[in-house]
Scaffold this motif. Structure first.
Motif, PDB file in Angstrom:
ATOM      1  N   ASP A 166       0.851  -1.175   0.000  1.00 42.48           N
ATOM      2  CA  ASP A 166       0.000   0.000   0.000  1.00 42.48           C
ATOM      3  C   ASP A 166       0.894   1.234   0.000  1.00 42.48           C
ATOM      4  OD1 ASP A 166      -1.984   1.849   0.227  1.00 42.48           O
ATOM      5  OD2 ASP A 166      -2.706   1.201   2.195  1.00 42.48           O
ATOM      6  N   LYS A 167       0.939   1.923  -1.118  1.00 40.64           N
ATOM      7  CA  LYS A 167       1.825   3.081  -1.280  1.00 40.64           C
ATOM      8  C   LYS A 167       1.481   4.180  -0.273  1.00 40.64           C
ATOM      9  CE  LYS A 167       3.811   1.796  -5.262  1.00 40.64           C
ATOM     10  NZ  LYS A 167       5.136   1.336  -5.331  1.00 40.64           N
ATOM     11  N   LYS A 168       0.181   4.357   0.011  1.00 35.08           N
ATOM     12  CA  LYS A 168      -0.218   5.401   0.949  1.00 35.08           C
ATOM     13  C   LYS A 168       0.285   5.094   2.353  1.00 35.08           C
ATOM     14  CE  LYS A 168      -4.316   6.788  -1.602  1.00 35.08           C
ATOM     15  NZ  LYS A 168      -5.769   6.843  -1.626  1.00 35.08           N
ATOM     16  N   ALA A 169       0.204   3.822   2.760  1.00 33.37           N
ATOM     17  CA  ALA A 169       0.676   3.455   4.101  1.00 33.37           C
ATOM     18  C   ALA A 169       2.190   3.612   4.200  1.00 33.37           C
ATOM     19  CB  ALA A 169       0.272   2.021   4.425  1.00 33.37           C
ATOM     20  N   VAL A 170       2.903   3.263   3.136  1.00 33.35           N
ATOM     21  CA  VAL A 170       4.365   3.420   3.137  1.00 33.35           C
ATOM     22  C   VAL A 170       4.721   4.899   3.206  1.00 33.35           C
ATOM     23  CG1 VAL A 170       6.442   3.101   1.741  1.00 33.35           C
ATOM     24  CG2 VAL A 170       4.798   1.255   1.936  1.00 33.35           C
ATOM     25  N   ASP A 171       4.013   5.725   2.429  1.00 32.04           N
ATOM     26  CA  ASP A 171       4.261   7.161   2.443  1.00 32.04           C
ATOM     27  C   ASP A 171       3.960   7.737   3.824  1.00 32.04           C
ATOM     28  OD1 ASP A 171       4.946   9.648   1.232  1.00 32.04           O
ATOM     29  OD2 ASP A 171       2.812  10.131   1.073  1.00 32.04           O
ATOM     30  N   TYR A 172       2.864   7.295   4.432  1.00 34.65           N
ATOM     31  CA  TYR A 172       2.494   7.773   5.768  1.00 34.65           C
ATOM     32  C   TYR A 172       3.570   7.399   6.785  1.00 34.65           C
ATOM     33  CZ  TYR A 172      -0.173   8.555  10.019  1.00 34.65           C
ATOM     34  OH  TYR A 172      -0.573   8.996  11.249  1.00 34.65           O
ATOM     35  N   CYS A 173       4.043   6.173   6.731  1.00 34.53           N
ATOM     36  CA  CYS A 173       5.087   5.741   7.668  1.00 34.53           C
ATOM     37  C   CYS A 173       6.380   6.518   7.458  1.00 34.53           C
ATOM     38  CB  CYS A 173       5.347   4.242   7.519  1.00 34.53           C
ATOM     39  SG  CYS A 173       4.015   3.222   8.135  1.00 34.53           S
ATOM     40  N   THR A 174       6.718   6.794   6.213  1.00 35.83           N
ATOM     41  CA  THR A 174       7.926   7.576   5.921  1.00 35.83           C
ATOM     42  C   THR A 174       7.809   8.975   6.493  1.00 35.83           C
ATOM     43  OG1 THR A 174       8.242   6.322   3.884  1.00 35.83           O
ATOM     44  CG2 THR A 174       9.426   8.400   4.079  1.00 35.83           C
ATOM     45  N   ARG A 175       6.676   9.610   6.256  1.00 38.23           N
ATOM     46  CA  ARG A 175       6.479  10.973   6.765  1.00 38.23           C
ATOM     47  C   ARG A 175       6.403  10.989   8.290  1.00 38.23           C
ATOM     48  NH1 ARG A 175       5.140  14.804   2.812  1.00 38.23           N
ATOM     49  NH2 ARG A 175       4.823  13.853   0.781  1.00 38.23           N
ATOM     50  N   LEU A 176       5.811   9.966   8.869  1.00 31.26           N
ATOM     51  CA  LEU A 176       5.748   9.886  10.323  1.00 31.26           C
ATOM     52  C   LEU A 176       7.147   9.731  10.920  1.00 31.26           C
ATOM     53  CD1 LEU A 176       3.862   9.770  12.775  1.00 31.26           C
ATOM     54  CD2 LEU A 176       3.823   7.291  12.506  1.00 31.26           C
ATOM     55  N   THR A 177       7.983   8.954  10.268  1.00 30.99           N
ATOM     56  CA  THR A 177       9.364   8.788  10.727  1.00 30.99           C
ATOM     57  C   THR A 177      10.119  10.110  10.640  1.00 30.99           C
ATOM     58  OG1 THR A 177       9.336   6.504   9.978  1.00 30.99           O
ATOM     59  CG2 THR A 177      11.483   7.481  10.360  1.00 30.99           C
ATOM     60  N   GLU A 178       9.931  10.839   9.536  1.00 29.83           N
ATOM     61  CA  GLU A 178      10.573  12.148   9.390  1.00 29.83           C
ATOM     62  C   GLU A 178      10.088  13.113  10.472  1.00 29.83           C
ATOM     63  OE1 GLU A 178       9.650  13.416   5.439  1.00 29.83           O
ATOM     64  OE2 GLU A 178      10.925  11.884   4.514  1.00 29.83           O
ATOM     65  N   PHE A 179       8.776  13.106  10.738  1.00 31.25           N
ATOM     66  CA  PHE A 179       8.222  13.979  11.763  1.00 31.25           C
ATOM     67  C   PHE A 179       8.788  13.622  13.133  1.00 31.25           C
ATOM     68  CE2 PHE A 179       4.991  14.901  14.989  1.00 31.25           C
ATOM     69  CZ  PHE A 179       4.903  16.269  14.835  1.00 31.25           C
ATOM     70  N   TYR A 180       8.893  12.356  13.427  1.00 31.94           N
ATOM     71  CA  TYR A 180       9.422  11.932  14.718  1.00 31.94           C
ATOM     72  C   TYR A 180      10.882  12.358  14.873  1.00 31.94           C
ATOM     73  CZ  TYR A 180      10.545   9.061  18.733  1.00 31.94           C
ATOM     74  OH  TYR A 180      10.961   8.632  19.963  1.00 31.94           O
ATOM     75  N   ALA A 181      11.655  12.296  13.796  1.00 34.44           N
ATOM     76  CA  ALA A 181      13.052  12.736  13.843  1.00 34.44           C
ATOM     77  C   ALA A 181      13.118  14.236  14.140  1.00 34.44           C
ATOM     78  CB  ALA A 181      13.752  12.415  12.534  1.00 34.44           C
ATOM     79  N   GLN A 182      12.231  15.008  13.523  1.00 35.44           N
ATOM     80  CA  GLN A 182      12.190  16.442  13.806  1.00 35.44           C
ATOM     81  C   GLN A 182      11.752  16.703  15.245  1.00 35.44           C
ATOM     82  OE1 GLN A 182       9.634  18.155  10.851  1.00 35.44           O
ATOM     83  NE2 GLN A 182      11.162  17.985   9.221  1.00 35.44           N
TER      84      GLN A 182
END
Length: 140
Positions: free
Chosen positions: A65-81
């Motif tokens: 699911d491309k949307k779930a992968v994109d969401y997880c990627t963005r969530l990881t970036e947000f958590y790093a910030q």
């Protein structure tokens, strides 16, 4: 005296090499169905996919699911910030106390506290959305 085997070079010979070839002709509709099933299976080789279907091995479908992968990627970036903000928080407080008077430092700390509360609310929303996504889309 022992006789040495001379290396011929190249790849080592297989014990049971695949030497037999079979040809299959498909029309456009059947070819489209075949390619769709092959892509869903996740098998890299078409010949291995065909052999697995002929000999009745289980058909495995891999869906990403491309949307779930994109969401997880963005969530990881947000958590790093978010972690970066937490690391810098202590440095900001120390800089305020060392560079400003007590009154100015307290005023800036009040603004920092307000921004921190907003960040906390945003983080709570992210956690709620993540839990909702997990409940709705991830397999159990």
């Amino acid at each position: 005296m022992e006789t040495k085997k001379q290396n011929k070079g190249g790849r080592p010979a297989l014990d049971d090499p695949a030497k037999h070839r079979h040809v299959l002709y498909l029309n456009e509709r059947d070819n489209a169905r075949f390619l769709a099933q092959w892509e869903q299976s996740g098998v890299e080789s078409k010949s291995r996919f065909i052999a697995a279907r002929i000999f009745g091995e289980p058909f495995r479908v891999v869906k990403v699911d491309k949307k779930a992968v994109d969401y997880c990627t963005r969530l990881t970036e947000f958590y790093a910030q978010y972690r970066g903000v937490a690391v810098n928080y202590n440095q900001i407080v120390k800089a305020l106390h060392s560079n400003f008077s007590e009154k100015k430092a307290l005023a800036f700390l009040y603004k920092l506290e307000k921004a921190t509360q907003e960040l906390k609310e945003i983080n709570a929303q992210v956690i709620a959305l993540t839990n909702e996504c997990k409940e709705q889309w991830l397999p159990k």
